[in-house]
Design an enzyme around this catalytic site. Sequence first.
Site, PDB file in Angstrom:
ATOM      1  N   CYS A  82       0.267   3.716   2.824  1.00  0.00           N
ATOM      2  CA  CYS A  82       0.521   3.213   4.188  1.00  0.00           C
ATOM      3  C   CYS A  82       2.234   3.311   4.449  1.00  0.00           C
ATOM      4  O   CYS A  82       2.599   3.699   5.532  1.00  0.00           O
ATOM      5  CB  CYS A  82       0.355   1.663   4.076  1.00  0.00           C
ATOM      6  SG  CYS A  82      -1.444   1.235   3.991  1.00  0.00           S
ATOM      7  N   CYS A  87       0.801  -0.936  -0.082  1.00  0.00           N
ATOM      8  CA  CYS A  87      -0.024  -0.055  -0.055  1.00  0.00           C
ATOM      9  C   CYS A  87       1.025   1.323  -0.103  1.00  0.00           C
ATOM     10  O   CYS A  87       1.574   1.401   0.999  1.00  0.00           O
ATOM     11  CB  CYS A  87      -0.806  -0.248   1.276  1.00  0.00           C
ATOM     12  SG  CYS A  87      -1.630   1.636   1.737  1.00  0.00           S
TER      13      CYS A  87
END
Length: 301
Positions: A221, A218
Amino acid sequence: MASTATFLSTLATRSAATVSPRSAAEPSGAKIVRFLPAQISRTGRAAVLPTPRAAVSGTEKQAPSSKHERVVRVHSTQEFDDALKAAKNRLVVVEFAASDSESSSQIYPTMVQLSRTCGDVDFLLVLGDESEATKELFRREGITQVPHFNFYKGAEKVHEEEAMAIGPERLAGDVLYYGDSHSAVVQLHSREDVEALIDEHRGDKGKLVVLDVGLKHCGPCVKVYPTVLKLSRSMVDNTVFARMNGDENDSCMEFLRDMKIVEVPTFVFIRDGQIVGRYVGSGKGELIGEILRYNGVRVTY
């Protein structure tokens, strides 16, 4: 074509100075990745969702260090495999480069700086135009453009960055995210780990628990994680920071479903065993504001 010796000489000179490598511009504003359960079609098959595209606001820089350079140059497939095997579960970051690539020589000083500051990570350099042996390694690893960065753990590739997407700040963020030596952030690998951490901080003397839930691949993230790491060090007196990757194993994935987390990164705020709030996104300012608010600090926007 520049010689290998010339390339390395240029890299050594640039690594001693401040270099501003070219990187793609990123849109501002906090972004998130949609993370929805697979949808079941009328035929009973799971419909694969398209790969999400996302970006994140803000970057974190790594400071240079006076330690000796730790980037190891690899000359063959056998040396490469031996290095991954020797690293065991340590993170290994490999730059695949070329002696005549300006982009390769621009990003390499960042590798040198990171090797000096990240003692828990091994750094390798492979020059694809050095020999037939390194060309074969490029072919085996599927490298078609340089610079290209692969991240390995347990001899398995866990992440990669393409040539046009990588910049110094993104590389630094990736190393922080996939590295292991972050004692200030508790790494959670199962539901039991989460429950144990929550139980540890029950009661009047318990701290606010900030649970950072994400995925291995991600982008947002990865980008917000340097902020999480810095906050975990500066707020150690009243806040505990923890991280879980939902796609690490079945237990983590089940936990995400039970928590009804459908977007990442999601930050769950827990006080005295109770979930008191959430923040979904990767905006550094918004995240800090939420943490302060749940610590009893009045925040105005």
